[in-house]
Design a protein around this motif. Structure first.
Motif, PDB file in Angstrom:
ATOM      1  N   ARG A 199       0.834  -1.203   0.000  1.00 54.85           N
ATOM      2  CA  ARG A 199       0.000   0.000   0.000  1.00 54.85           C
ATOM      3  C   ARG A 199       0.872   1.258   0.000  1.00 54.85           C
ATOM      4  N   GLU A 200       1.920   1.262   0.838  1.00 58.28           N
ATOM      5  CA  GLU A 200       2.788   2.433   0.902  1.00 58.28           C
ATOM      6  C   GLU A 200       3.533   2.625  -0.415  1.00 58.28           C
ATOM      7  N   TRP A 201       3.983   1.533  -1.034  1.00 57.97           N
ATOM      8  CA  TRP A 201       4.719   1.615  -2.302  1.00 57.97           C
ATOM      9  C   TRP A 201       3.838   2.223  -3.400  1.00 57.97           C
ATOM     10  N   LEU A 202       2.604   1.748  -3.514  1.00 56.50           N
ATOM     11  CA  LEU A 202       1.694   2.281  -4.529  1.00 56.50           C
ATOM     12  C   LEU A 202       1.361   3.744  -4.249  1.00 56.50           C
ATOM     13  N   SER A 203       1.185   4.092  -2.977  1.00 54.65           N
ATOM     14  CA  SER A 203       0.901   5.484  -2.610  1.00 54.65           C
ATOM     15  C   SER A 203       2.090   6.379  -2.929  1.00 54.65           C
ATOM     16  N   LEU A 258      10.472  -1.117 -11.693  1.00 62.37           N
ATOM     17  CA  LEU A 258       9.327  -0.955 -10.797  1.00 62.37           C
ATOM     18  C   LEU A 258       8.591  -2.271 -10.586  1.00 62.37           C
ATOM     19  N   THR A 259       8.375  -3.028 -11.653  1.00 60.49           N
ATOM     20  CA  THR A 259       7.664  -4.306 -11.489  1.00 60.49           C
ATOM     21  C   THR A 259       8.529  -5.312 -10.726  1.00 60.49           C
ATOM     22  N   ALA A 260       9.852  -5.197 -10.827  1.00 51.71           N
ATOM     23  CA  ALA A 260      10.730  -6.061 -10.028  1.00 51.71           C
ATOM     24  C   ALA A 260      10.572  -5.749  -8.547  1.00 51.71           C
ATOM     25  N   GLN A 261      10.421  -4.457  -8.210  1.00 53.50           N
ATOM     26  CA  GLN A 261      10.194  -4.087  -6.814  1.00 53.50           C
ATOM     27  C   GLN A 261       8.862  -4.645  -6.321  1.00 53.50           C
ATOM     28  N   LEU A 262       7.838  -4.513  -7.141  1.00 51.05           N
ATOM     29  CA  LEU A 262       6.533  -5.084  -6.777  1.00 51.05           C
ATOM     30  C   LEU A 262       6.630  -6.595  -6.602  1.00 51.05           C
ATOM     31  N   THR A 276      -2.093 -14.730  -0.929  1.00 48.01           N
ATOM     32  CA  THR A 276      -2.374 -16.099  -1.328  1.00 48.01           C
ATOM     33  C   THR A 276      -1.130 -16.771  -1.910  1.00 48.01           C
ATOM     34  N   PRO A 277      -0.794 -17.976  -1.450  1.00 49.99           N
ATOM     35  CA  PRO A 277       0.409 -18.650  -1.955  1.00 49.99           C
ATOM     36  C   PRO A 277       0.274 -19.094  -3.405  1.00 49.99           C
ATOM     37  N   ALA A 278      -0.936 -19.030  -3.955  1.00 51.85           N
ATOM     38  CA  ALA A 278      -1.154 -19.470  -5.332  1.00 51.85           C
ATOM     39  C   ALA A 278      -0.701 -18.446  -6.360  1.00 51.85           C
ATOM     40  N   LEU A 279      -0.404 -17.221  -5.911  1.00 55.55           N
ATOM     41  CA  LEU A 279      -0.069 -16.182  -6.896  1.00 55.55           C
ATOM     42  C   LEU A 279       1.314 -16.400  -7.493  1.00 55.55           C
ATOM     43  N   ASP A 280       1.452 -16.028  -8.738  1.00 54.32           N
ATOM     44  CA  ASP A 280       2.761 -15.963  -9.400  1.00 54.32           C
ATOM     45  C   ASP A 280       3.245 -14.532  -9.216  1.00 54.32           C
ATOM     46  N   PRO A 281       4.300 -14.313  -8.417  1.00 53.13           N
ATOM     47  CA  PRO A 281       4.698 -12.936  -8.090  1.00 53.13           C
ATOM     48  C   PRO A 281       5.018 -12.076  -9.308  1.00 53.13           C
ATOM     49  N   VAL A 282       5.645 -12.646 -10.329  1.00 52.10           N
ATOM     50  CA  VAL A 282       6.030 -11.877 -11.508  1.00 52.10           C
ATOM     51  C   VAL A 282       4.796 -11.449 -12.300  1.00 52.10           C
ATOM     52  N   VAL A 283       3.909 -12.406 -12.567  1.00 51.44           N
ATOM     53  CA  VAL A 283       2.692 -12.106 -13.319  1.00 51.44           C
ATOM     54  C   VAL A 283       1.800 -11.142 -12.543  1.00 51.44           C
ATOM     55  N   THR A 284       1.687 -11.372 -11.242  1.00 48.08           N
ATOM     56  CA  THR A 284       0.833 -10.527 -10.408  1.00 48.08           C
ATOM     57  C   THR A 284       1.385  -9.117 -10.302  1.00 48.08           C
ATOM     58  N   ALA A 285       2.701  -8.981 -10.229  1.00 51.74           N
ATOM     59  CA  ALA A 285       3.312  -7.645 -10.165  1.00 51.74           C
ATOM     60  C   ALA A 285       2.958  -6.832 -11.402  1.00 51.74           C
ATOM     61  N   ARG A 286       3.033  -7.460 -12.556  1.00 53.94           N
ATOM     62  CA  ARG A 286       2.673  -6.747 -13.791  1.00 53.94           C
ATOM     63  C   ARG A 286       1.193  -6.360 -13.772  1.00 53.94           C
ATOM     64  N   ALA A 287       0.359  -7.265 -13.274  1.00 53.81           N
ATOM     65  CA  ALA A 287      -1.077  -6.987 -13.225  1.00 53.81           C
ATOM     66  C   ALA A 287      -1.376  -5.821 -12.288  1.00 53.81           C
ATOM     67  N   VAL A 288      -0.738  -5.793 -11.124  1.00 52.48           N
ATOM     68  CA  VAL A 288      -0.942  -4.704 -10.166  1.00 52.48           C
ATOM     69  C   VAL A 288      -0.459  -3.385 -10.766  1.00 52.48           C
ATOM     70  N   PHE A 289       0.685  -3.421 -11.432  1.00 51.67           N
ATOM     71  CA  PHE A 289       1.227  -2.204 -12.033  1.00 51.67           C
ATOM     72  C   PHE A 289       0.268  -1.643 -13.084  1.00 51.67           C
ATOM     73  N   HIS A 290      -0.251  -2.510 -13.941  1.00 58.22           N
ATOM     74  CA  HIS A 290      -1.153  -2.041 -14.992  1.00 58.22           C
ATOM     75  C   HIS A 290      -2.519  -1.645 -14.423  1.00 58.22           C
ATOM     76  N   ALA A 291      -2.967  -2.340 -13.389  1.00 58.25           N
ATOM     77  CA  ALA A 291      -4.267  -2.025 -12.789  1.00 58.25           C
ATOM     78  C   ALA A 291      -4.274  -0.648 -12.135  1.00 58.25           C
ATOM     79  N   THR A 292      -3.101  -0.186 -11.705  1.00 56.88           N
ATOM     80  CA  THR A 292      -2.999   1.126 -11.049  1.00 56.88           C
ATOM     81  C   THR A 292      -2.443   2.186 -12.001  1.00 56.88           C
ATOM     82  N   GLY A 293      -2.390   1.886 -13.290  1.00 56.36           N
ATOM     83  CA  GLY A 293      -1.784   2.789 -14.266  1.00 56.36           C
ATOM     84  C   GLY A 293      -2.366   4.193 -14.273  1.00 56.36           C
ATOM     85  N   ARG A 294      -3.641   4.299 -13.982  1.00 53.30           N
ATOM     86  CA  ARG A 294      -4.273   5.629 -13.979  1.00 53.30           C
ATOM     87  C   ARG A 294      -3.629   6.568 -12.966  1.00 53.30           C
TER      88      ARG A 294
END
Length: 202
Positions: free
Chosen positions: A86-90, A128-132, A146-164
């Motif tokens: 949360r702090e990183w995205l903020s 930035l996505t490496a940091q995420l 959740t342990p099921a997440l793929d950190p690399v794929v999820t990091a890209r998804a979070v980055f793009h989801a917050t692109g605005r």
């Protein structure tokens, strides 16, 4: 060789280049302008940066690295991964908003330069996505996410989801009333999706 030339460094040249870009804009700023601001010959500048394009690429990278460098301190913290995310995205949102609001001329200039230097921008996004990825991987290990997440794929998804809230294309919206609440709503939604089963919100 003059004393000024002897103490000339790449960092001094980049500082002067940024100021020249602020004054003249990317279309009119020249290596001669940079040299004049430093009190040296343009040949002295070319000894550090072989072409005008190389100088513009380097100053663009320096500008982008300020953001990724500040965010890396959050990644390194040893505390709850959800709070860190949360702090990183903020912090990313605030950094971009400050750049756009505090120095709009320079922000507009670098918007042009990042368009010219796609390789530098791609590397910045990778950083930035490496940091995420690191925060998300740590969260999965600690049981926060959740342990099921793929950190690399999820990091890209979070980055793009917050692109605005960090893509310069949306800079015109960042000063709009209610933007902070909209940002928090998106982050809350993402965190609910990332939490491990049975974990309540932080």
């Amino acid at each position: 060789m003059s004393p000024t030339t002897e103490t000339l460094t790449a960092e001094r040249i980049l500082e002067a280049t940024e100021e020249v870009l602020r004054r003249h804009g990317p279309a009119k700023a020249t290596v001669v302008d940079v040299a004049r601001a430093l009190g040296v010959s343009h040949g002295s500048v070319y000894r550090h940066f072989r072409t005008k394009a190389a100088l513009r690429e380097a100053v663009t990278q320096r500008w982008l690295d300020r953001t990724s460098g500040a965010l890396s301190a959050i990644v390194a913290q040893d505390r709850d991964p959800e709070a860190r995310l949360r702090e990183w995205l903020s912090a990313l949102f605030e950094a971009k908003r400050h750049k756009a609001g505090d120095d709009p001329e320079l922000f507009a200039t670098f918007s042009v330069l990042t368009g010219e230097n796609s390789r530098v921008v791609d590397q910045h996004i990778e950083d930035l996505t490496a940091q995420l990825t690191e925060i998300l991987r740590d969260g999965a290990v600690r049981g926060a996410f959740t342990p099921a997440l793929d950190p690399v794929v999820t990091a890209r998804a979070v980055f793009h989801a917050t692109g605005r809230f960090h893509d310069p294309a949306y800079a015109g919206e960042w000063g709009r009333p209610g933007i902070e609440a909209e940002f928090e709503a998106v982050v809350d939604l993402l965190l609910r999706g990332l939490r491990a089963a049975g974990r309540s919100g932080a």
